[in-house]
Design a protein around this motif. Structure first.
Motif, PDB file in Angstrom:
ATOM      1  N   TYR A  45      -5.988  10.136  -3.419  1.00 42.53           N
ATOM      2  CA  TYR A  45      -7.291   9.736  -3.956  1.00 42.53           C
ATOM      3  C   TYR A  45      -8.365  10.751  -3.567  1.00 42.53           C
ATOM      4  O   TYR A  45      -8.466  11.162  -2.415  1.00 42.53           O
ATOM      5  CB  TYR A  45      -7.672   8.344  -3.449  1.00 42.53           C
ATOM      6  N   THR A  54     -15.809   4.243  -5.675  1.00 46.78           N
ATOM      7  CA  THR A  54     -15.826   3.242  -4.614  1.00 46.78           C
ATOM      8  C   THR A  54     -16.256   1.870  -5.115  1.00 46.78           C
ATOM      9  O   THR A  54     -16.063   0.878  -4.422  1.00 46.78           O
ATOM     10  CB  THR A  54     -16.778   3.694  -3.495  1.00 46.78           C
ATOM     11  N   ARG A  60       0.818  -1.205   0.000  1.00 45.73           N
ATOM     12  CA  ARG A  60       0.000   0.000   0.000  1.00 45.73           C
ATOM     13  C   ARG A  60       0.850   1.251   0.000  1.00 45.73           C
ATOM     14  O   ARG A  60       0.434   2.293  -0.506  1.00 45.73           O
ATOM     15  CB  ARG A  60      -0.923   0.016   1.225  1.00 45.73           C
ATOM     16  N   ARG A  98       2.859   2.845  -4.350  1.00 44.70           N
ATOM     17  CA  ARG A  98       1.830   2.777  -5.379  1.00 44.70           C
ATOM     18  C   ARG A  98       2.132   3.679  -6.561  1.00 44.70           C
ATOM     19  O   ARG A  98       1.293   3.850  -7.429  1.00 44.70           O
ATOM     20  CB  ARG A  98       0.477   3.178  -4.784  1.00 44.70           C
ATOM     21  N   ASP A 120      -7.725  -0.704  -1.703  1.00 43.66           N
ATOM     22  CA  ASP A 120      -7.846   0.269  -0.618  1.00 43.66           C
ATOM     23  C   ASP A 120      -7.459   1.677  -1.073  1.00 43.66           C
ATOM     24  O   ASP A 120      -6.593   2.344  -0.499  1.00 43.66           O
ATOM     25  CB  ASP A 120      -6.964  -0.173   0.558  1.00 43.66           C
ATOM     26  N   LYS A 121      -8.127   2.164  -2.121  1.00 49.42           N
ATOM     27  CA  LYS A 121      -7.816   3.481  -2.667  1.00 49.42           C
ATOM     28  C   LYS A 121      -8.035   4.601  -1.638  1.00 49.42           C
ATOM     29  O   LYS A 121      -7.311   5.611  -1.644  1.00 49.42           O
ATOM     30  CB  LYS A 121      -8.702   3.756  -3.891  1.00 49.42           C
ATOM     31  N   GLU A 122      -9.027   4.396  -0.775  1.00 48.88           N
ATOM     32  CA  GLU A 122      -9.379   5.461   0.155  1.00 48.88           C
ATOM     33  C   GLU A 122      -8.247   5.811   1.102  1.00 48.88           C
ATOM     34  O   GLU A 122      -8.191   6.931   1.643  1.00 48.88           O
ATOM     35  CB  GLU A 122     -10.616   5.070   0.970  1.00 48.88           C
ATOM     36  N   SER A 123      -7.318   4.881   1.326  1.00 50.94           N
ATOM     37  CA  SER A 123      -6.207   5.167   2.237  1.00 50.94           C
ATOM     38  C   SER A 123      -5.083   5.945   1.557  1.00 50.94           C
ATOM     39  O   SER A 123      -4.161   6.409   2.229  1.00 50.94           O
ATOM     40  CB  SER A 123      -5.644   3.849   2.802  1.00 50.94           C
ATOM     41  N   ASP A 124      -5.136   6.081   0.241  1.00 50.63           N
ATOM     42  CA  ASP A 124      -4.114   6.837  -0.483  1.00 50.63           C
ATOM     43  C   ASP A 124      -4.451   8.330  -0.388  1.00 50.63           C
ATOM     44  O   ASP A 124      -5.544   8.747  -0.756  1.00 50.63           O
ATOM     45  CB  ASP A 124      -4.068   6.398  -1.947  1.00 50.63           C
ATOM     46  N   PRO A 125      -3.540   9.159   0.114  1.00 46.87           N
ATOM     47  CA  PRO A 125      -3.844  10.588   0.306  1.00 46.87           C
ATOM     48  C   PRO A 125      -4.122  11.317  -1.009  1.00 46.87           C
ATOM     49  O   PRO A 125      -4.717  12.402  -1.001  1.00 46.87           O
ATOM     50  CB  PRO A 125      -2.595  11.134   1.006  1.00 46.87           C
TER      51      PRO A 125
END
Length: 418
Positions: free
Chosen positions: A124, A133, A4, A7, A117-122
Motif C-alpha cells: 500500500y 485513508t 490480513r 489479501r 487496515d490497508k496501512e499494514s500491507d507493504p
C-alpha cells in the motif's frame, strides 16, 4: 473474514452469512449489458473510463472507483477515470508499475483484496490526492484484453468495511476484460492519431525547410549572380560604344557577349521563379493560379478560384501541380481550351485542371506507371506533391474527350496553422 496476511486473491473460506455480494444477479446482467453498449460506441479513453467508473459505483454500491491505464511507455499507470470528487485528478495521478497496490496488481496480473487496515500491507502506498485513508476496504483487478495484454487496473473502494467474495471478483474481472478491449482500441486509435499528426508536422517541416532553402538560393541568385550580370551588361554596353569604328570584330564579339548575357539573365530570373514563386507570398494561391492562367498564351484558360488562404506548403504544392498540369496540356493535349478550378468546401481543398484535348488511356497509365503514359504526361511528381501534403491525385481521361486532373487535400489540422 479475510485474514490480513492473505489479501492477494480475496477470502478463501467465508461463512454464507458473512459474504455481501457486490450486486444481485439481475443487476449484474444489466450492468454487463450497459458496459457492452457503452464500449460498442468506441468513445475516447478518458470518457469511457469515467463512464465505467460511474456505472460500477452505482451498480455495486461502492463509494469510489478508479480506472488506471498504462501509458504509452507501458511502465506507468495513469488515472484515466474516477468518480466524483476525484474526477478532477484524471491525468494527474501517475504510479510506476510495481509501486502501490495498483502497481503491484499491474506487475503480477493478480487481483488484490484488502478488507481493512490497508496501512499494514507493504504494497500500500498512500496517495494524498486520492485520500486513501478515508476508505477501509478495496478490491483491485487487472484489466487485460486478448489482443493488447494488460491495459490497466480497476479499483473499487468502500468507506465501511466490506467483504469481497470470489463471485464479486469474478464480476469485476469480467467488467475489466470488457472494458480493457474498448480501452485498448481507443488507446491504439489515439496513438495512430498522434502518429498521423506527427507525420503531418514532419512533412510540413520538411517542406518548410525546402522552401526556406529555396528562398535563400533565390535571394543569393538575385543579390549575387543577377546583380553581377547586370553590372557586366553595363560594362559591355560601355565597351561597345567606346571601340573605334575600325574595330568591327571587337564590336561583333561584344554584341555576342551581350546576347549571351541577356540569356543568362533570363535564365536566372526563371530559376528564381522556379525556386519560389513570389506571387504566392504577395497574392496567395488564388492570385498565383490567376497568374498561371494569364501566363499561358498558347492556350485560353477558363479559371474560377476561391480566394482562400491555405498553409504555405499546401499552397505551394497546389500551385506546382496546376503549373505542371497546364504545361502538360500545352505540350501533349492538343486542346482548344483548358479549365482551372480551385475551391475549399467542408474542410477540403480541391483543385481541378481540365482540357478538351486528345485524352489518353488511364488504365494503361496505371499499368505502366505515371511517367510512362503513351501521351507523355509526367504525373509522378504531381502525385508525389499531393501525397506529401496528405492529399490525393485522381485522373479522368478518355481518348478524344479530354483529361481532368483532380487533387483533394483534407485540411484538418493544417487549416489551423495557416
Amino acid at each position: 473474514m479475510t485474514r490480513r496476511g492473505d489479501r492477494t486473491a480475496g477470502p478463501t473460506s467465508v461463512g454464507p452469512g458473512a459474504v455481501r455480494g457486490l450486486v444481485d444477479a439481475g443487476g449484474e446482467v444489466a450492468l454487463l449489458l450497459e458496459i457492452i453498449r457503452l464500449t460498442a460506441n468506441g468513445p475516447a479513453v478518458e470518457p469511457l473510463a469515467a463512464a465505467v467508473a460511474r456505472m460500477i459505483t452505482e451498480a455495486t454500491a461502492t463509494d469510489v472507483c478508479f480506472v488506471h491505464i498504462l501509458d504509452d511507455t507501458e511502465r506507468t499507470l495513469i488515472l484515466a477515470g474516477a468518480t466524483s470528487p476525484f474526477d478532477d485528478h484524471v491525468g494527474q495521478v501517475q504510479l510506476p508499475l510495481g509501486m502501490g497496490v495498483s502497481g503491484w496488481v499491474a506487475s503480477h496480473r493478480t487481483p488484490v483484496v484488502i478488507t481493512e487496515d490497508k496501512e499494514s500491507d507493504p504494497r500500500y502506498l498512500p496517495l494524498p490526492a486520492l485520500r486513501g485513508t478515508e476508505f477501509i476496504s478495496m478490491a483491485s483487478i487487472p484489466m487485460e484484453s486478448d489482443r493488447g495484454g494488460l491495459v490497466g487496473v480497476l479499483n473499487v473502494h468502500t468507506v465501511e468495511r466490506r467483504e469481497f467474495s470470489p463471485r464479486d471478483l469474478e464480476l469485476l474481472h469480467v467488467i475489466g476484460r470488457l472494458v480493457a478491449g474498448a480501452l485498448d482500441q481507443a488507446r491504439q486509435h489515439r496513438r495512430l492519431a498522434m502518429r498521423e499528426r506527427a507525420h503531418e508536422r514532419f512533412v510540413e517541416q520538411v517542406i518548410a525547410n525546402q522552401e526556406a532553402e529555396r528562398r535563400r538560393m533565390a535571394g543569393d541568385i538575385h543579390d549575387g549572380i543577377s546583380q553581377r550580370l547586370i553590372s557586366l551588361s553595363y560594362h559591355l554596353d560601355a565597351a561597345t560604344h567606346a571601340v573605334d569604328d575600325d574595330a568591327v570584330e571587337v564590336a561583333v564579339q561584344l554584341a555576342h557577349a551581350r546576347d549571351l548575357l541577356g540569356l543568362a539573365l533570363d535564365e536566372a530570373r526563371v530559376a528564381i521563379g522556379g525556386l519560389r514563386p513570389p506571387i504566392l507570398d504577395d497574392l496567395g494561391l488564388a492570385g498565383g493560379l490567376a497568374s498561371l492562367a494569364r501566363s499561358t498564351p498558347q492556350l485560353p484558360v477558363d479559371i474560377a478560384v476561391d480566394d482562400e488562404r491555405l498553409p504555405e506548403h499546401v499552397e505551394l504544392a497546389l500551385y506546382r501541380i496546376a503549373q505542371e498540369g497546364l504545361q502538360n496540356i500545352v505540350k501533349h493535349a492538343a486542346a482548344a481550351l483548358a479549365t482551372l478550378r480551385f475551391r475549399v468546401h467542408h474542410g477540403v481543398a480541391r483543385l481541378d485542371v481540365s482540357d478538351d484535348g486528345v485524352g489518353f488511356d488511364v488504365t494503361r497509365t496505371q499499368q505502366f506507371g505515371a511517367t510512362a503514359t503513351p501521351s507523355g504526361y509526367g504525373l509522378a511528381s504531381m502525385t508525389e506533391r499531393a501525397e506529401l501534403v496528405g492529399g490525393r491525385l485522381r485522373i479522368r481521361s478518355r481518348r478524344g474527350v479530354g483529361t481532368t486532373v483532380t487533387v483533394t487535400v483534407p485540411l484538418g489540422h493544417q487549416r489551423e496553422r495557416c
